[in-house]
Design an enzyme around this catalytic site. Structure first.
Site, PDB file in Angstrom:
ATOM      1  N   ASP A   1       4.057   2.773   3.008  1.00  0.00           N
ATOM      2  CA  ASP A   1       3.526   2.091   4.185  1.00  0.00           C
ATOM      3  C   ASP A   1       4.261   2.538   5.447  1.00  0.00           C
ATOM      4  OD1 ASP A   1       1.900   0.366   5.568  1.00  0.00           O
ATOM      5  OD2 ASP A   1       3.089  -1.421   5.152  1.00  0.00           O
TER       6      ASP A   1
ATOM      7  N   HIS B   1      -0.092  10.296   8.839  1.00  0.00           N
ATOM      8  CA  HIS B   1      -0.511  10.549   7.454  1.00  0.00           C
ATOM      9  C   HIS B   1      -0.095  11.943   7.003  1.00  0.00           C
ATOM     10  CE1 HIS B   1      -2.553   6.777   7.280  1.00  0.00           C
ATOM     11  NE2 HIS B   1      -3.455   7.095   8.189  1.00  0.00           N
TER      12      HIS B   1
ATOM     13  N   LEU C   1       7.806  15.270 -15.104  1.00  0.00           N
ATOM     14  CA  LEU C   1       7.470  14.036 -14.398  1.00  0.00           C
ATOM     15  C   LEU C   1       5.963  13.811 -14.393  1.00  0.00           C
ATOM     16  CD1 LEU C   1       8.326  11.721 -12.328  1.00  0.00           C
ATOM     17  CD2 LEU C   1       7.797  13.408 -10.554  1.00  0.00           C
TER      18      LEU C   1
END
Length: 271
Positions: free
Chosen positions: A41, A58, A152
């Site tokens: 956020d 962004h 991962l």
């Protein structure tokens, strides 16, 4: 009382509970979480503070994603789940949503080879049916390209909501009952969990939210039932390796009790 007796007493004490997670001892002794989830956020506010359009934030956030993935790999985290686009984000201005969709497509295309070369397996969670066919095709291709990687696991939540996840799992189970594949008595927590997103991964150990807000915003509600929550004022584009490690340090300093008492947990730690 000798150590062996103490251990036996503790084992007996733990076995009396029907609700303890499996491998409780390993969970209690964790210093590095196996599964980290992050609510990313602050992109828009980061850009606005610099007098720039929200899309700039962004794009800067993509760089923070790269840093987070790199840090998770270095630390030995097994699963990293990032909240990229919620089912509620469609309410944002049409122009911003369109830009986010295009950015998502571009990132998938550009980053997938780097992820693959580092052994990362990409897994998109959420209702992708609402995306354009072009984006859905790119998602399928990216997942297939990394499907055999053993490092991962990078879960990217896109058009995802925790309530949606639970409802879609419940609907699947209801359909199985309706056609006689299972009975209502078989509708258990474990049965539902097997039909959620990320069903083959461990539950979330640590959930981080950047940006200064103190809520989980309908993110992985079921999977984070026992997660440690860390809320940070850092805006997502400024999230770096040091910030990530600070969150890990907070996690390792906490006593995770899973319904037990503090004394029980200390005994487990000392076994």
């Amino acid at each position: 009382m000798d150590a062996a007796s103490s251990s036996n007493d503790l084992t007996t004490e733990c076995q009396t509970s029907e609700h303890l997670p499996e491998q409780l001892s390993d969970l209690v002794k964790q210093t590095i979480p196996n599964h980290v989830a992050i609510i990313m956020d602050g992109n828009g506010r980061w850009a606005q503070a610099k007098g720039k359009p929200r899309v700039v934030g962004h794009r800067a956030g993509v760089k923070a994603v790269r840093r987070a993935v790199s840090t998770a790999r270095k630390l030995g985290v097994k699963s990293l789940t990032l909240f990229a686009f919620s089912s509620e984000n469609w309410r944002r201005p049409d122009q911003e949503v369109s830009l986010l969709m295009e950015l998502f497509f571009t990132v998938l295309r550009r980053e997938i080879k780097v992820l693959h070369s580092n052994g990362v397996r990409l897994n998109i969670i959420g209702d992708t049916s609402r995306f354009s066919e072009r984006l859905q095709k790119q998602i399928r291709a990216a997942e297939a390209y990394t499907a055999d990687n053993q490092g991962l696991i990078l879960n990217v939540a896109a058009n995802y909501g925790g309530r949606w996840d639970i409802v879609q799992a419940a609907r699947t189970l209801a359909e199985k009952v309706a056609i006689g594949e299972m009975t209502s008595s078989q509708l258990t927590e474990s049965a539902l969990a097997e039909h959620l997103c990320m069903q083959n991964q461990g539950e979330v150990d640590l959930m981080i939210r950047t940006g200064g807000d103190y809520r989980i915003s309908n993110f992985i509600l079921w999977q984070a039932a026992y997660a440690e929550l860390v809320f940070m004022d850092t805006l997502w584009p400024d999230f770096d390796e040091q910030t990530f490690c600070q969150a890990i340090e907070l996690f390792s300093s906490r006593q995770r009790r899973f319904g037990l008492t503090g004394n029980q947990i200390e005994k487990i730690r000392n076994i």
